[in-house]
Motif scaffolding. Structure first.
Motif, PDB file in Angstrom:
ATOM      1  N   PRO A  53       0.803  -1.231   0.000  1.00  0.00           N
ATOM      2  CA  PRO A  53       0.000   0.000   0.000  1.00  0.00           C
ATOM      3  C   PRO A  53       0.831   1.273   0.000  1.00  0.00           C
ATOM      4  O   PRO A  53       0.441   2.278  -0.599  1.00  0.00           O
ATOM      5  CB  PRO A  53      -0.838  -0.123   1.278  1.00  0.00           C
ATOM      6  CG  PRO A  53      -0.114  -1.098   2.139  1.00  0.00           C
ATOM      7  CD  PRO A  53       0.551  -2.053   1.189  1.00  0.00           C
ATOM      8  N   VAL A  54       1.963   1.250   0.679  1.00  0.00           N
ATOM      9  CA  VAL A  54       2.851   2.401   0.671  1.00  0.00           C
ATOM     10  C   VAL A  54       3.390   2.642  -0.740  1.00  0.00           C
ATOM     11  O   VAL A  54       3.459   3.779  -1.220  1.00  0.00           O
ATOM     12  CB  VAL A  54       4.019   2.184   1.662  1.00  0.00           C
ATOM     13  CG1 VAL A  54       5.091   3.253   1.483  1.00  0.00           C
ATOM     14  CG2 VAL A  54       3.501   2.190   3.087  1.00  0.00           C
ATOM     15  N   CYS A  55       3.741   1.550  -1.425  1.00  0.00           N
ATOM     16  CA  CYS A  55       4.345   1.663  -2.753  1.00  0.00           C
ATOM     17  C   CYS A  55       3.398   2.255  -3.787  1.00  0.00           C
ATOM     18  O   CYS A  55       3.832   2.963  -4.702  1.00  0.00           O
ATOM     19  CB  CYS A  55       4.808   0.294  -3.236  1.00  0.00           C
ATOM     20  SG  CYS A  55       5.973  -0.548  -2.132  1.00  0.00           S
ATOM     21  N   VAL A  56       2.107   1.954  -3.682  1.00  0.00           N
ATOM     22  CA  VAL A  56       1.166   2.392  -4.722  1.00  0.00           C
ATOM     23  C   VAL A  56       0.549   3.755  -4.434  1.00  0.00           C
ATOM     24  O   VAL A  56      -0.201   4.279  -5.257  1.00  0.00           O
ATOM     25  CB  VAL A  56       0.043   1.354  -4.942  1.00  0.00           C
ATOM     26  CG1 VAL A  56       0.629   0.002  -5.335  1.00  0.00           C
ATOM     27  CG2 VAL A  56      -0.854   1.214  -3.713  1.00  0.00           C
ATOM     28  N   THR A  57       0.835   4.342  -3.272  1.00  0.00           N
ATOM     29  CA  THR A  57       0.320   5.681  -2.971  1.00  0.00           C
ATOM     30  C   THR A  57       0.998   6.684  -3.896  1.00  0.00           C
ATOM     31  O   THR A  57       2.213   6.835  -3.865  1.00  0.00           O
ATOM     32  CB  THR A  57       0.594   6.056  -1.511  1.00  0.00           C
ATOM     33  OG1 THR A  57       0.015   5.070  -0.652  1.00  0.00           O
ATOM     34  CG2 THR A  57      -0.013   7.412  -1.183  1.00  0.00           C
ATOM     35  N   PRO A  58       0.228   7.387  -4.741  1.00  0.00           N
ATOM     36  CA  PRO A  58       0.841   8.230  -5.771  1.00  0.00           C
ATOM     37  C   PRO A  58       1.410   9.529  -5.222  1.00  0.00           C
ATOM     38  O   PRO A  58       1.070   9.981  -4.125  1.00  0.00           O
ATOM     39  CB  PRO A  58      -0.327   8.509  -6.727  1.00  0.00           C
ATOM     40  CG  PRO A  58      -1.538   8.429  -5.863  1.00  0.00           C
ATOM     41  CD  PRO A  58      -1.237   7.365  -4.840  1.00  0.00           C
ATOM     42  N   PHE A 250     -17.891   4.520   3.475  1.00  0.00           N
ATOM     43  CA  PHE A 250     -17.180   4.888   2.249  1.00  0.00           C
ATOM     44  C   PHE A 250     -18.037   4.666   1.010  1.00  0.00           C
ATOM     45  O   PHE A 250     -18.936   3.819   0.992  1.00  0.00           O
ATOM     46  CB  PHE A 250     -15.900   4.056   2.095  1.00  0.00           C
ATOM     47  CG  PHE A 250     -14.941   4.164   3.242  1.00  0.00           C
ATOM     48  CD1 PHE A 250     -14.449   5.392   3.647  1.00  0.00           C
ATOM     49  CD2 PHE A 250     -14.522   3.030   3.924  1.00  0.00           C
ATOM     50  CE1 PHE A 250     -13.561   5.491   4.708  1.00  0.00           C
ATOM     51  CE2 PHE A 250     -13.633   3.111   4.979  1.00  0.00           C
ATOM     52  CZ  PHE A 250     -13.150   4.351   5.380  1.00  0.00           C
ATOM     53  N   GLU A 251     -17.709   5.406  -0.038  1.00  0.00           N
ATOM     54  CA  GLU A 251     -18.248   5.128  -1.358  1.00  0.00           C
ATOM     55  C   GLU A 251     -17.086   4.944  -2.321  1.00  0.00           C
ATOM     56  O   GLU A 251     -16.003   5.509  -2.131  1.00  0.00           O
ATOM     57  CB  GLU A 251     -19.180   6.227  -1.843  1.00  0.00           C
ATOM     58  CG  GLU A 251     -18.576   7.600  -1.978  1.00  0.00           C
ATOM     59  CD  GLU A 251     -19.598   8.634  -2.408  1.00  0.00           C
ATOM     60  OE1 GLU A 251     -19.371   9.264  -3.464  1.00  0.00           O
ATOM     61  OE2 GLU A 251     -20.614   8.819  -1.702  1.00  0.00           O
ATOM     62  N   VAL A 252     -17.296   4.131  -3.352  1.00  0.00           N
ATOM     63  CA  VAL A 252     -16.234   3.763  -4.286  1.00  0.00           C
ATOM     64  C   VAL A 252     -16.041   4.863  -5.322  1.00  0.00           C
ATOM     65  O   VAL A 252     -17.002   5.432  -5.846  1.00  0.00           O
ATOM     66  CB  VAL A 252     -16.568   2.425  -4.972  1.00  0.00           C
ATOM     67  CG1 VAL A 252     -15.535   2.092  -6.046  1.00  0.00           C
ATOM     68  CG2 VAL A 252     -16.623   1.305  -3.932  1.00  0.00           C
ATOM     69  N   ILE A 253     -14.778   5.153  -5.622  1.00  0.00           N
ATOM     70  CA  ILE A 253     -14.431   6.167  -6.616  1.00  0.00           C
ATOM     71  C   ILE A 253     -13.271   5.664  -7.470  1.00  0.00           C
ATOM     72  O   ILE A 253     -12.592   4.696  -7.123  1.00  0.00           O
ATOM     73  CB  ILE A 253     -14.018   7.500  -5.952  1.00  0.00           C
ATOM     74  CG1 ILE A 253     -12.825   7.271  -5.001  1.00  0.00           C
ATOM     75  CG2 ILE A 253     -15.182   8.131  -5.213  1.00  0.00           C
ATOM     76  CD1 ILE A 253     -12.199   8.558  -4.480  1.00  0.00           C
ATOM     77  N   ASP A 254     -13.021   6.327  -8.592  1.00  0.00           N
ATOM     78  CA  ASP A 254     -11.812   6.072  -9.360  1.00  0.00           C
ATOM     79  C   ASP A 254     -10.617   6.562  -8.539  1.00  0.00           C
ATOM     80  O   ASP A 254     -10.727   7.521  -7.766  1.00  0.00           O
ATOM     81  CB  ASP A 254     -11.847   6.812 -10.696  1.00  0.00           C
ATOM     82  CG  ASP A 254     -13.006   6.375 -11.584  1.00  0.00           C
ATOM     83  OD1 ASP A 254     -13.617   5.330 -11.284  1.00  0.00           O
ATOM     84  OD2 ASP A 254     -13.293   7.086 -12.563  1.00  0.00           O
ATOM     85  N   SER A 255      -9.474   5.917  -8.713  1.00  0.00           N
ATOM     86  CA  SER A 255      -8.325   6.275  -7.883  1.00  0.00           C
ATOM     87  C   SER A 255      -7.026   6.126  -8.650  1.00  0.00           C
ATOM     88  O   SER A 255      -6.887   5.247  -9.519  1.00  0.00           O
ATOM     89  CB  SER A 255      -8.287   5.384  -6.631  1.00  0.00           C
ATOM     90  OG  SER A 255      -7.255   5.778  -5.743  1.00  0.00           O
ATOM     91  N   ASP A 256      -6.058   6.992  -8.331  1.00  0.00           N
ATOM     92  CA  ASP A 256      -4.729   6.938  -8.939  1.00  0.00           C
ATOM     93  C   ASP A 256      -3.833   5.987  -8.152  1.00  0.00           C
ATOM     94  O   ASP A 256      -3.829   6.000  -6.916  1.00  0.00           O
ATOM     95  CB  ASP A 256      -4.091   8.322  -8.963  1.00  0.00           C
ATOM     96  CG  ASP A 256      -4.806   9.272  -9.914  1.00  0.00           C
ATOM     97  OD1 ASP A 256      -5.282   8.811 -10.961  1.00  0.00           O
ATOM     98  OD2 ASP A 256      -4.888  10.472  -9.596  1.00  0.00           O
ATOM     99  N   TRP A 257      -3.060   5.185  -8.902  1.00  0.00           N
ATOM    100  CA  TRP A 257      -2.088   4.263  -8.326  1.00  0.00           C
ATOM    101  C   TRP A 257      -0.713   4.635  -8.869  1.00  0.00           C
ATOM    102  O   TRP A 257      -0.548   4.822 -10.072  1.00  0.00           O
ATOM    103  CB  TRP A 257      -2.402   2.825  -8.716  1.00  0.00           C
ATOM    104  CG  TRP A 257      -3.678   2.275  -8.152  1.00  0.00           C
ATOM    105  CD1 TRP A 257      -4.930   2.792  -8.283  1.00  0.00           C
ATOM    106  CD2 TRP A 257      -3.812   1.075  -7.393  1.00  0.00           C
ATOM    107  NE1 TRP A 257      -5.838   1.994  -7.642  1.00  0.00           N
ATOM    108  CE2 TRP A 257      -5.191   0.930  -7.086  1.00  0.00           C
ATOM    109  CE3 TRP A 257      -2.921   0.105  -6.938  1.00  0.00           C
ATOM    110  CZ2 TRP A 257      -5.672  -0.147  -6.350  1.00  0.00           C
ATOM    111  CZ3 TRP A 257      -3.404  -0.970  -6.204  1.00  0.00           C
ATOM    112  CH2 TRP A 257      -4.762  -1.080  -5.909  1.00  0.00           C
TER     113      TRP A 257
END
Length: 355
Positions: A53-58, A250-257
């Motif tokens: 999770p740390v690695c994919v945080t943009p 929470f609600e689902v959204i598009d997200s940057d990786w």
């Protein structure tokens, strides 16, 4: 004979060319620590996916956290996040410039700071997959103090896997055990229906070897399905209470990786009824003003291979910076920061000379 030796013998007996991807930083740590790739038959390739999770945080989300910290709020987060590079340094560097950035071990630690310092604004930089999201949802439902909020950077596993199967050549998946304790194994059925064996695995060496053996057995039989090889912790239906809390908050959204880009329906944000705890809403104007001129087109080092490593396309040893300019004391890319990052684990367990 040890359990690991017996499993390796069985794997060798039915070995065939196969590319297996795990989506878990803890799995990578075990695989690297016990040199599992070195003892498996050559035709079995174990790829590391975006399971850290740390690695994919943009970068842009790191920059948003830094913007808040430098505006005068108390910014709290986990230790690994302190050194992840944004476009202009890390949270640790922001602290060296005078920002009030504090390491915590849980969201409860951050809430305790808010309770002890009611005159201060406290923000918890909340990262992680489905594993950590329920804890944060539960904290919101407990109604923390009014001077507390969350800056969310949660990611969802299934959409990332869907993105990967369209981009890389992979034959099977080892599903992340921690995530499966929350969501169960049924969300992975869609991959089995497409012909990918999926095994939910634990974190010991014998458990990972068992999962590889189970993949090979499925490949041999042609009966592709989702199997639970971690029943001591994973229920097939997952943790219903945790799922309900996430759905409520929470609600689902598009997200940057980081390294991958925007993935549809792969992130979460607080529902409008919890906006009083949403730092992205509370400090929207401030954040936008601080990061408005930052371009993320070419902000990462052009030599860093973290993007390809996160997608299983390359290995740390393919990166020209690995062990040279990039090491745990001076991480250029996010994969070298966390104990769940592939570069970090290769550096620590394979040894510089062998890398």
């Amino acid at each position: 004979m040890s359990a690991e030796s017996e499993l390796l013998d069985k794997i060798r007996d039915i070995s065939r060319p196969v590319r297996i991807m795990h989506i878990c930083g803890t799995h990578e740590r075990t695989i690297s620590k016990y040199s599992m790739r070195d003892v498996l038959p050559e035709e079995i390739e174990v790829l590391s996916g975006p399971g850290c999770p740390v690695c994919v945080t943009p970068e842009q989300e790191i920059d948003r956290a830094i913007a808040l910290a430098e505006s005068g709020v108390i910014l709290t987060s986990f230790g690994d996040m302190m050194r992840v590079p944004g476009s202009n340094g890390s949270l640790m560097e922001a602290r060296s410039r005078g920002a009030d950035v504090r390491m915590v071990y849980s969201i409860d630690d951050a809430i305790a700071i808010a309770e002890k310092e009611p005159e201060s604004k406290v923000v918890f930089f909340a990262i992680g997959f489905e594993t950590t999201a329920p804890t944060n949802a539960a904290a919101v439902l407990r109604k923390p103090p009014g001077n507390f909020s969350l800056l969310l950077s949660h990611k969802l596993t299934i959409p990332a896997m869907n993105e990967l199967i369209d981009e890389i050549e992979v034959d099977a998946f080892i599903a992340p055990g921690h995530v499966c304790t929350i969501i169960g194994i049924h969300p992975f059925d869609q991959f089995a229906e497409k012909g990918f064996p999926v095994i939910a695995a634990g974190f010991e060496a014998d458990e990972l070897l068992l999962s590889i053996l189970m993949v090979l057995e499925q490949q041999r039989s042609g009966n592709h399905t989702v199997e639970n090889a971690y029943p001591r912790a994973v229920k097939n239906e997952g943790n219903r209470r945790a799922q309900e809390m996430m759905e409520k908050v929470f609600e689902v959204i598009d997200s940057d990786w980081r390294g991958i880009g925007t993935i549809k329906d792969s992130g979460m944000k607080l529902r409008p009824e919890f906006a009083m705890y949403d730092a992205a809403v509370i400090y929207e104007d401030l954040i936008n003003e601080k990061v408005k001129d930052i371009s993320y087109e070419n902000s990462a080092s052009s030599l860093c291979r973290c993007a390809e490593i996160l997608k299983g396309k390359e290995k740390p040893s393919d990166c020209p910076l690995f062990t040279k300019k990039c090491n745990p004391a001076n991480p250029v890319g996010s994969c070298m920061v966390s104990q769940e990052g592939m570069c970090y684990n290769w550096y620590r367990y394979r040894g510089v000379e062998d890398a």
